[in-house]
Design a protein around this motif. Sequence first.
Motif, PDB file in Angstrom:
ATOM      1  N   UNK A 107       9.714   0.301   7.926  1.00 51.11           N
ATOM      2  CA  UNK A 107       8.942   1.650   7.915  1.00 51.11           C
ATOM      3  C   UNK A 107       7.403   1.484   7.355  1.00 51.11           C
ATOM      4  N   UNK A 108       7.350   0.317   6.442  1.00 48.82           N
ATOM      5  CA  UNK A 108       6.079  -0.024   6.040  1.00 48.82           C
ATOM      6  C   UNK A 108       5.165  -0.190   7.148  1.00 48.82           C
ATOM      7  N   UNK A 109       5.589  -1.007   7.918  1.00 44.18           N
ATOM      8  CA  UNK A 109       4.846  -1.407   9.382  1.00 44.18           C
ATOM      9  C   UNK A 109       4.465  -0.013   9.978  1.00 44.18           C
ATOM     10  N   UNK A 110       5.485   0.567  10.479  1.00 45.03           N
ATOM     11  CA  UNK A 110       5.264   1.693  11.435  1.00 45.03           C
ATOM     12  C   UNK A 110       4.534   2.708  10.722  1.00 45.03           C
ATOM     13  N   UNK A 111       4.349   2.898   9.243  1.00 50.22           N
ATOM     14  CA  UNK A 111       3.597   3.905   9.015  1.00 50.22           C
ATOM     15  C   UNK A 111       2.164   3.242   8.766  1.00 50.22           C
ATOM     16  N   UNK A 112       2.078   2.076   8.329  1.00 47.45           N
ATOM     17  CA  UNK A 112       0.559   1.481   8.215  1.00 47.45           C
ATOM     18  C   UNK A 112      -0.015   1.725   9.895  1.00 47.45           C
ATOM     19  N   UNK A 113       0.838   1.327  10.878  1.00 45.33           N
ATOM     20  CA  UNK A 113       0.360   1.228  12.282  1.00 45.33           C
ATOM     21  C   UNK A 113      -0.101   2.809  12.796  1.00 45.33           C
ATOM     22  N   UNK A 114       0.328   3.700  12.073  1.00 44.33           N
ATOM     23  CA  UNK A 114       0.202   5.228  12.634  1.00 44.33           C
ATOM     24  C   UNK A 114      -0.675   5.884  11.360  1.00 44.33           C
ATOM     25  N   UNK A 115      -1.294   5.111  10.390  1.00 44.26           N
ATOM     26  CA  UNK A 115      -2.323   5.539   9.491  1.00 44.26           C
ATOM     27  C   UNK A 115      -1.737   6.454   8.469  1.00 44.26           C
ATOM     28  N   UNK A 116      -0.616   6.234   8.026  1.00 44.76           N
ATOM     29  CA  UNK A 116       0.231   6.932   6.912  1.00 44.76           C
ATOM     30  C   UNK A 116       0.160   6.011   5.842  1.00 44.76           C
ATOM     31  N   UNK A 117      -0.591   6.258   4.791  1.00 44.15           N
ATOM     32  CA  UNK A 117      -0.695   5.149   3.656  1.00 44.15           C
ATOM     33  C   UNK A 117       0.553   5.258   2.637  1.00 44.15           C
ATOM     34  N   UNK A 118       0.818   3.767   2.563  1.00 50.15           N
ATOM     35  CA  UNK A 118       2.024   3.655   1.612  1.00 50.15           C
ATOM     36  C   UNK A 118       1.389   3.164   0.524  1.00 50.15           C
TER      37      UNK A 118
END
Length: 204
Positions: A107-118
Amino acid sequence: MTRLTKIQGGAVPLPIDNLDTDQIMPKQFLRVIDKAGLDDGLLYDLRFDEHGSPRSDCVLNQRRYAGARILIGGANFGCGSSREHAVWGLQQYGFQAVIAPSFAEIFYSNAMNNRLLLVQLERDAIDTLTRSAIASPNASLSIDLEQQTVTSSSGERYAYPIGARHKRMVIEGMDTVDLTLDSIAAIEAFERSHFVRHPWARVM
């Protein structure tokens, strides 16, 4: 793409540990062939009852949290299957960042790849921010992506860790393909030097 250096806005407290992607985006909303409409499915079973009526006890249905840009979650946020739709749904709903004690790796990788900051913070900091969001729904948080800090409206400031690659991806709006293309000159230079040293390896 415009640089993203600050995220500021209200925060929704959702302190549920092990909130998985099946809950974030239920399977019946995975049938679409594009990303449109996924905000309708976000956390559907938490937001609606079996008749499709909004649950009054769900924070996402409370007007005081309308328009919030930041979600405060529990530990191991985004565990479960690797569905990228969970990230897209969060973004379509209006969230630009999720703050939690820990995140599932995919999920972390998917989020960062889509510009959702975690943003990963210690549990004590998460608990403080959660209590503040519950007590003062109109209070806002400010995330400085360059300085890697989260600041509450009451002045508390917390630093968060993030790798240089993921930091650049979110700030510059780059995905893994963009990063590869950005390094194309170095890749081609390596390829040339490699075949000079090992000419027999070239496939004609």
